[in-house]
Design a protein around this motif. Structure first.
Motif, short mmCIF file in Angstrom:
data_model
loop_
_atom_site.label_atom_id
_atom_site.label_comp_id
_atom_site.label_asym_id
_atom_site.label_seq_id
_atom_site.Cartn_x
_atom_site.Cartn_y
_atom_site.Cartn_z
N ALA A 1 -3.29 21.67 2.84
CA ALA A 1 -3.57 22.87 1.98
C ALA A 1 -2.25 23.77 2.00
CB ALA A 1 -4.79 23.32 2.76
N THR A 2 -1.60 23.44 2.70
CA THR A 2 0.00 24.31 2.66
C THR A 2 0.84 23.81 1.63
OG1 THR A 2 0.73 23.19 4.61
CG2 THR A 2 -0.58 25.34 4.92
N GLY A 3 0.62 22.55 1.29
CA GLY A 3 1.58 21.82 0.18
C GLY A 3 2.45 20.90 0.89
N LYS A 4 2.23 20.80 2.24
CA LYS A 4 3.02 19.65 3.08
C LYS A 4 2.82 18.27 2.66
CE LYS A 4 5.19 18.86 7.46
NZ LYS A 4 5.10 19.06 8.71
N LEU A 5 3.94 17.52 2.27
CA LEU A 5 3.73 16.18 1.87
C LEU A 5 3.66 15.29 3.13
CD1 LEU A 5 3.87 13.82 -0.41
CD2 LEU A 5 6.30 14.22 -0.08
N PHE A 6 2.71 14.28 3.15
CA PHE A 6 2.70 13.21 4.01
C PHE A 6 2.41 11.89 3.20
CE2 PHE A 6 0.76 17.01 5.94
CZ PHE A 6 1.55 16.93 7.27
N ASN A 7 3.25 10.93 3.73
CA ASN A 7 3.38 9.49 2.94
C ASN A 7 3.31 8.32 3.81
OD1 ASN A 7 6.01 10.12 3.62
ND2 ASN A 7 6.70 9.66 1.27
N PHE A 8 2.76 7.34 3.18
CA PHE A 8 2.90 6.15 3.97
C PHE A 8 3.28 4.87 2.82
CE2 PHE A 8 0.93 2.09 4.72
CZ PHE A 8 1.34 1.43 5.69
N ALA A 9 4.31 4.05 3.01
CA ALA A 9 4.44 2.93 2.36
C ALA A 9 4.65 1.79 3.08
CB ALA A 9 5.57 3.30 1.25
N SER A 10 4.19 0.63 2.69
CA SER A 10 3.96 -0.40 3.21
C SER A 10 5.32 -1.29 2.58
CB SER A 10 2.81 -1.71 3.33
OG SER A 10 2.61 -1.65 1.96
N SER A 11 5.90 -2.23 3.43
CA SER A 11 6.95 -3.15 2.68
C SER A 11 6.87 -4.40 3.10
CB SER A 11 8.30 -2.23 3.04
OG SER A 11 8.47 -2.46 4.36
N ARG A 12 7.10 -5.40 2.30
CA ARG A 12 7.28 -6.76 2.46
C ARG A 12 8.60 -7.12 3.03
NH1 ARG A 12 3.62 -9.24 -2.28
NH2 ARG A 12 1.82 -8.19 -1.87
N THR A 13 8.91 -7.77 4.02
CA THR A 13 10.13 -8.06 4.38
C THR A 13 10.17 -9.58 4.72
OG1 THR A 13 9.66 -7.61 6.64
CG2 THR A 13 10.75 -5.87 5.44
N VAL B 1 0.80 -1.09 -0.09
CA VAL B 1 -0.04 0.17 -0.21
C VAL B 1 0.76 1.04 0.07
CG1 VAL B 1 -1.62 1.28 1.25
CG2 VAL B 1 -1.81 -1.19 1.23
N GLY B 2 0.47 2.23 -0.87
CA GLY B 2 1.11 3.38 -0.85
C GLY B 2 0.21 4.41 -0.87
N LEU B 3 0.56 5.51 0.21
CA LEU B 3 -0.58 6.63 0.32
C LEU B 3 0.27 8.02 0.42
CD1 LEU B 3 -3.41 7.36 1.16
CD2 LEU B 3 -2.91 7.07 3.44
N VAL B 4 -0.28 8.95 -0.50
CA VAL B 4 0.50 10.26 -0.62
C VAL B 4 -0.68 11.37 -0.27
CG1 VAL B 4 1.65 11.85 -1.84
CG2 VAL B 4 2.25 9.54 -2.23
N VAL B 5 -0.43 12.17 0.85
CA VAL B 5 -1.36 13.39 1.21
C VAL B 5 -0.51 14.34 1.10
CG1 VAL B 5 -2.97 14.18 2.84
CG2 VAL B 5 -2.67 11.61 2.34
#
Length: 64
Positions: A52-64, A45-49
């Motif tokens: 309103a001020t343009g700040k980036l927040f992200n999440f990425a799962s990884s299989r290990t 799963v990858g998520l990018v948010v």
């Protein structure tokens, strides 16, 4: 008897402080759901948010 939640109208929140608080809370909830989806379904799963001020927040799962 349990109280029933009221349905809120989905529209832009005019109050800037309230909007920021709501964004923060919902962002955390969204990231938690993305993590749960990744774990429960063994999905990548990858998520990018962007705020309103343009700040980036992200999440990425990884299989290990």
């Amino acid at each position: 008897m349990a109280g029933k939640r009221e349905r809120i109208a989905i529209r832009r929140i005019d109050n800037l402080a309230a909007r920021q608080v709501t964004f923060s809370k919902r962002r955390r909830g969204l990231f938690k759901k993305a993590e749960e989806l990744s774990i429960l379904c063994d999905a990548e799963v990858g998520l990018v948010v962007f705020s309103a001020t343009g700040k980036l927040f992200n999440f990425a799962s990884s299989r290990t």
